[in-house]
Design a protein around this motif. Structure first.
Motif, PDB file in Angstrom:
ATOM      1  N   PRO A  13      31.089  38.305  16.287  1.00  0.00           N
ATOM      2  CA  PRO A  13      31.829  37.188  16.114  1.00  0.00           C
ATOM      3  C   PRO A  13      32.123  37.536  14.720  1.00  0.00           C
ATOM      4  O   PRO A  13      31.527  36.738  13.891  1.00  0.00           O
ATOM      5  N   TRP A  14      33.347  37.974  14.115  1.00  0.00           N
ATOM      6  CA  TRP A  14      33.777  37.654  13.121  1.00  0.00           C
ATOM      7  C   TRP A  14      35.140  36.737  12.614  1.00  0.00           C
ATOM      8  O   TRP A  14      36.505  36.663  12.985  1.00  0.00           O
ATOM      9  N   PHE A  15      34.662  35.940  11.433  1.00  0.00           N
ATOM     10  CA  PHE A  15      35.395  34.732  11.304  1.00  0.00           C
ATOM     11  C   PHE A  15      36.488  34.819   9.784  1.00  0.00           C
ATOM     12  O   PHE A  15      35.619  35.131   9.201  1.00  0.00           O
ATOM     13  N   SER A  16      37.854  34.089  10.214  1.00  0.00           N
ATOM     14  CA  SER A  16      38.244  34.201   8.945  1.00  0.00           C
ATOM     15  C   SER A  16      38.221  32.734   8.058  1.00  0.00           C
ATOM     16  O   SER A  16      37.857  31.936   8.982  1.00  0.00           O
ATOM     17  N   ARG A  17      38.123  33.078   6.671  1.00  0.00           N
ATOM     18  CA  ARG A  17      38.160  32.265   5.705  1.00  0.00           C
ATOM     19  C   ARG A  17      38.567  30.529   6.580  1.00  0.00           C
ATOM     20  O   ARG A  17      38.228  29.354   6.969  1.00  0.00           O
ATOM     21  N   GLU A  21      36.674  26.204   9.780  1.00  0.00           N
ATOM     22  CA  GLU A  21      36.154  25.147   9.866  1.00  0.00           C
ATOM     23  C   GLU A  21      36.454  25.185  11.320  1.00  0.00           C
ATOM     24  O   GLU A  21      36.478  23.876  12.012  1.00  0.00           O
ATOM     25  N   ALA A  22      37.690  25.204  11.788  1.00  0.00           N
ATOM     26  CA  ALA A  22      37.983  25.283  13.089  1.00  0.00           C
ATOM     27  C   ALA A  22      37.343  25.224  13.579  1.00  0.00           C
ATOM     28  O   ALA A  22      36.904  24.881  15.275  1.00  0.00           O
ATOM     29  N   PHE A  23      36.550  26.369  14.135  1.00  0.00           N
ATOM     30  CA  PHE A  23      35.551  27.232  14.819  1.00  0.00           C
ATOM     31  C   PHE A  23      34.512  25.698  14.816  1.00  0.00           C
ATOM     32  O   PHE A  23      33.488  25.764  15.814  1.00  0.00           O
ATOM     33  N   ARG A  24      33.441  25.401  13.508  1.00  0.00           N
ATOM     34  CA  ARG A  24      32.565  24.159  13.009  1.00  0.00           C
ATOM     35  C   ARG A  24      33.138  22.968  14.195  1.00  0.00           C
ATOM     36  O   ARG A  24      32.175  22.669  15.012  1.00  0.00           O
ATOM     37  N   SER A  25      34.197  22.622  14.595  1.00  0.00           N
ATOM     38  CA  SER A  25      35.058  21.994  15.503  1.00  0.00           C
ATOM     39  C   SER A  25      34.780  22.189  17.054  1.00  0.00           C
ATOM     40  O   SER A  25      34.708  21.063  17.688  1.00  0.00           O
ATOM     41  N   LEU A  26      34.996  23.257  17.198  1.00  0.00           N
ATOM     42  CA  LEU A  26      35.411  23.918  18.317  1.00  0.00           C
ATOM     43  C   LEU A  26      33.592  23.860  19.027  1.00  0.00           C
ATOM     44  O   LEU A  26      33.562  23.761  19.478  1.00  0.00           O
ATOM     45  N   LEU A  27      32.523  24.599  18.331  1.00  0.00           N
ATOM     46  CA  LEU A  27      31.488  24.358  18.469  1.00  0.00           C
ATOM     47  C   LEU A  27      30.627  23.410  18.049  1.00  0.00           C
ATOM     48  O   LEU A  27      29.560  24.389  16.975  1.00  0.00           O
ATOM     49  N   THR A  34      27.114  25.690   5.948  1.00  0.00           N
ATOM     50  CA  THR A  34      28.063  24.248   5.362  1.00  0.00           C
ATOM     51  C   THR A  34      29.003  25.377   4.551  1.00  0.00           C
ATOM     52  O   THR A  34      30.467  24.459   5.035  1.00  0.00           O
ATOM     53  N   THR A  35      29.240  26.885   4.505  1.00  0.00           N
ATOM     54  CA  THR A  35      30.438  26.911   4.080  1.00  0.00           C
ATOM     55  C   THR A  35      30.642  28.073   4.682  1.00  0.00           C
ATOM     56  O   THR A  35      29.596  28.488   4.694  1.00  0.00           O
ATOM     57  N   TYR A  36      31.507  28.855   4.444  1.00  0.00           N
ATOM     58  CA  TYR A  36      32.534  30.552   4.482  1.00  0.00           C
ATOM     59  C   TYR A  36      31.631  31.304   4.396  1.00  0.00           C
ATOM     60  O   TYR A  36      30.802  32.362   4.496  1.00  0.00           O
TER      61      TYR A  36
END
Length: 101
Positions: A13-17, A21-27, A34-36
């Protein structure tokens, strides 16, 4: 004929910058950097290690909204395990498309 079994491609899984934060909240139960930038550095290192070990890997761009919808549509709980399955499913789909008829 004696063939060496091929390893399944692992979707990473590769997240965009802008979606990190949306993924951090979702999971929230997943361990996050802490940071991207910290995540990206660590993810690239893991990806490199897997590739050096001969594990076929493919970066899969994921979006939080699409992942949540996929979980709902397929009956998966929204968790880290589902995220890996989601990325691997897209990696397999990508490989089949590349092979053609």
């Amino acid at each position: 004929m004696n063939e060496t079994p091929r390893r399944a491609t692992v979707g990473v899984p590769w997240f965009s910058r802008d979606d990190y934060e949306a993924f951090r909240s979702l999971l929230p139960q997943r361990s996050w950097h802490t940071t991207y930038d910290q995540w990206e550095l660590a993810a690239n290192k893991v990806l490199h290690q897997q590739q050096c070990a001969g594990v076929p890997t493919l970066k899969v761009d994921v979006q939080s909204a699409a992942f949540a919808l996929w979980c709902r549509d397929t009956g998966h709980d929204i968790n880290a395990r589902a995220l890996v399955e989601y990325a691997s499913a897209f990696a397999r789909q990508h490989l089949f498309q590349d092979k053609g008829p």
